[in-house]
Design a protein around this motif. Sequence first.
Motif, PDB file in Angstrom:
ATOM      1  N   LYS A  17       9.540   9.048 -25.841  1.00 47.14           N
ATOM      2  CA  LYS A  17       9.701   7.756 -25.166  1.00 47.14           C
ATOM      3  C   LYS A  17       8.536   7.407 -24.259  1.00 47.14           C
ATOM      4  N   GLY A  18       7.754   8.378 -23.854  1.00 50.48           N
ATOM      5  CA  GLY A  18       6.659   8.137 -22.923  1.00 50.48           C
ATOM      6  C   GLY A  18       7.098   8.367 -21.490  1.00 50.48           C
ATOM      7  N   ILE A  19       6.124   8.381 -20.608  1.00 57.62           N
ATOM      8  CA  ILE A  19       6.417   8.650 -19.199  1.00 57.62           C
ATOM      9  C   ILE A  19       6.765   7.364 -18.468  1.00 57.62           C
ATOM     10  N   ARG A  20       7.579   7.519 -17.456  1.00 54.55           N
ATOM     11  CA  ARG A  20       7.861   6.429 -16.520  1.00 54.55           C
ATOM     12  C   ARG A  20       6.939   6.686 -15.339  1.00 54.55           C
ATOM     13  N   LEU A  21       5.920   5.850 -15.203  1.00 48.57           N
ATOM     14  CA  LEU A  21       4.885   6.045 -14.200  1.00 48.57           C
ATOM     15  C   LEU A  21       5.223   5.286 -12.931  1.00 48.57           C
ATOM     16  N   GLY A  22       5.202   5.972 -11.808  1.00 51.54           N
ATOM     17  CA  GLY A  22       5.403   5.341 -10.510  1.00 51.54           C
ATOM     18  C   GLY A  22       4.065   5.192  -9.808  1.00 51.54           C
ATOM     19  N   VAL A  23       3.914   4.104  -9.072  1.00 50.12           N
ATOM     20  CA  VAL A  23       2.674   3.830  -8.351  1.00 50.12           C
ATOM     21  C   VAL A  23       3.034   3.459  -6.922  1.00 50.12           C
ATOM     22  N   LEU A  24       2.465   4.192  -5.967  1.00 54.19           N
ATOM     23  CA  LEU A  24       2.708   3.922  -4.555  1.00 54.19           C
ATOM     24  C   LEU A  24       1.408   3.448  -3.917  1.00 54.19           C
ATOM     25  N   ASP A  25       1.366   2.174  -3.585  1.00 57.16           N
ATOM     26  CA  ASP A  25       0.217   1.540  -2.946  1.00 57.16           C
ATOM     27  C   ASP A  25       0.406   1.660  -1.436  1.00 57.16           C
ATOM     28  N   ASN A  26      -0.585   2.216  -0.738  1.00 57.11           N
ATOM     29  CA  ASN A  26      -0.434   2.397   0.705  1.00 57.11           C
ATOM     30  C   ASN A  26      -0.791   1.145   1.500  1.00 57.11           C
ATOM     31  N   SER A  27      -1.133   0.067   0.830  1.00 55.14           N
ATOM     32  CA  SER A  27      -1.425  -1.260   1.382  1.00 55.14           C
ATOM     33  C   SER A  27      -2.791  -1.368   2.064  1.00 55.14           C
ATOM     34  N   LYS A  28      -3.674  -0.392   1.862  1.00 56.44           N
ATOM     35  CA  LYS A  28      -5.046  -0.545   2.348  1.00 56.44           C
ATOM     36  C   LYS A  28      -5.790  -1.493   1.423  1.00 56.44           C
ATOM     37  N   GLY A  29      -6.865  -2.075   1.932  1.00 52.36           N
ATOM     38  CA  GLY A  29      -7.661  -2.978   1.122  1.00 52.36           C
ATOM     39  C   GLY A  29      -8.185  -2.297  -0.130  1.00 52.36           C
ATOM     40  N   ASN A  30      -8.041  -2.949  -1.252  1.00 53.08           N
ATOM     41  CA  ASN A  30      -8.504  -2.498  -2.564  1.00 53.08           C
ATOM     42  C   ASN A  30      -7.691  -1.361  -3.173  1.00 53.08           C
ATOM     43  N   ALA A  31      -6.672  -0.872  -2.505  1.00 51.58           N
ATOM     44  CA  ALA A  31      -5.840   0.181  -3.093  1.00 51.58           C
ATOM     45  C   ALA A  31      -5.176  -0.321  -4.372  1.00 51.58           C
ATOM     46  N   ASP A  32      -4.750  -1.571  -4.382  1.00 52.44           N
ATOM     47  CA  ASP A  32      -4.118  -2.116  -5.582  1.00 52.44           C
ATOM     48  C   ASP A  32      -5.086  -2.142  -6.759  1.00 52.44           C
ATOM     49  N   HIS A  33      -6.355  -2.451  -6.506  1.00 49.75           N
ATOM     50  CA  HIS A  33      -7.355  -2.455  -7.574  1.00 49.75           C
ATOM     51  C   HIS A  33      -7.579  -1.038  -8.107  1.00 49.75           C
ATOM     52  N   LEU A  34      -7.689  -0.075  -7.225  1.00 47.51           N
ATOM     53  CA  LEU A  34      -7.872   1.323  -7.628  1.00 47.51           C
ATOM     54  C   LEU A  34      -6.676   1.804  -8.443  1.00 47.51           C
ATOM     55  N   LEU A  35      -5.480   1.506  -7.969  1.00 44.15           N
ATOM     56  CA  LEU A  35      -4.276   1.947  -8.682  1.00 44.15           C
ATOM     57  C   LEU A  35      -4.136   1.272 -10.038  1.00 44.15           C
ATOM     58  N   ASN A  36      -4.474   0.003 -10.147  1.00 47.69           N
ATOM     59  CA  ASN A  36      -4.439  -0.670 -11.447  1.00 47.69           C
ATOM     60  C   ASN A  36      -5.425  -0.026 -12.415  1.00 47.69           C
ATOM     61  N   PHE A  37      -6.583   0.362 -11.916  1.00 52.78           N
ATOM     62  CA  PHE A  37      -7.580   1.053 -12.728  1.00 52.78           C
ATOM     63  C   PHE A  37      -7.015   2.387 -13.229  1.00 52.78           C
ATOM     64  N   ILE A  38      -6.346   3.120 -12.353  1.00 50.54           N
ATOM     65  CA  ILE A  38      -5.740   4.401 -12.729  1.00 50.54           C
ATOM     66  C   ILE A  38      -4.648   4.193 -13.770  1.00 50.54           C
ATOM     67  N   VAL A  39      -3.781   3.202 -13.562  1.00 48.86           N
ATOM     68  CA  VAL A  39      -2.698   2.922 -14.508  1.00 48.86           C
ATOM     69  C   VAL A  39      -3.268   2.604 -15.892  1.00 48.86           C
ATOM     70  N   GLU A  40      -4.306   1.781 -15.953  1.00 50.73           N
ATOM     71  CA  GLU A  40      -4.905   1.439 -17.245  1.00 50.73           C
ATOM     72  C   GLU A  40      -5.488   2.682 -17.916  1.00 50.73           C
ATOM     73  N   GLY A  41      -6.086   3.572 -17.137  1.00 51.08           N
ATOM     74  CA  GLY A  41      -6.619   4.816 -17.686  1.00 51.08           C
ATOM     75  C   GLY A  41      -5.523   5.717 -18.226  1.00 51.08           C
ATOM     76  N   VAL A  42      -4.421   5.813 -17.506  1.00 50.59           N
ATOM     77  CA  VAL A  42      -3.297   6.632 -17.961  1.00 50.59           C
ATOM     78  C   VAL A  42      -2.727   6.054 -19.252  1.00 50.59           C
ATOM     79  N   LYS A  43      -2.619   4.731 -19.325  1.00 52.90           N
ATOM     80  CA  LYS A  43      -2.092   4.077 -20.528  1.00 52.90           C
ATOM     81  C   LYS A  43      -2.969   4.330 -21.749  1.00 52.90           C
ATOM     82  N   LYS A  44      -4.264   4.512 -21.543  1.00 54.34           N
ATOM     83  CA  LYS A  44      -5.167   4.802 -22.659  1.00 54.34           C
ATOM     84  C   LYS A  44      -4.978   6.219 -23.192  1.00 54.34           C
ATOM     85  N   GLU A  45      -4.515   7.123 -22.334  1.00 58.92           N
ATOM     86  CA  GLU A  45      -4.406   8.534 -22.721  1.00 58.92           C
ATOM     87  C   GLU A  45      -2.991   8.981 -23.062  1.00 58.92           C
ATOM     88  N   PHE A  46      -1.996   8.295 -22.531  1.00 54.09           N
ATOM     89  CA  PHE A  46      -0.607   8.714 -22.686  1.00 54.09           C
ATOM     90  C   PHE A  46       0.273   7.536 -23.066  1.00 54.09           C
TER      91      PHE A  46
END
Length: 95
Positions: free
Chosen positions: A28-57
Amino acid sequence: MGKIFLVAPDAPPEEVAQVKATRTLGTKGIRLGVLDNSKGNADHLLNFIVEGVKKEFKVASVAMKRKPASSAPATTKLLDELEQEADVVVSAMAD
């Protein structure tokens, strides 16, 4: 199965033993959780990580949560929601 490389920019790389995976993700695949600490640009970094994970898993779902303030800890309610909605959680901070 893809590999995930973690980079700690504050320390030199260390020699480590090769780790062999003993768990599988299932079909079924993994259920990925993302916790943004609300610092500037954290959302951009986390979106980049999510897209990378989606490419591999195979990712079944992504639960995005955001702390109200970077200086405050995540609330129990928010952590409970992540526990229910995710198999693994990624958290990051940025500026």
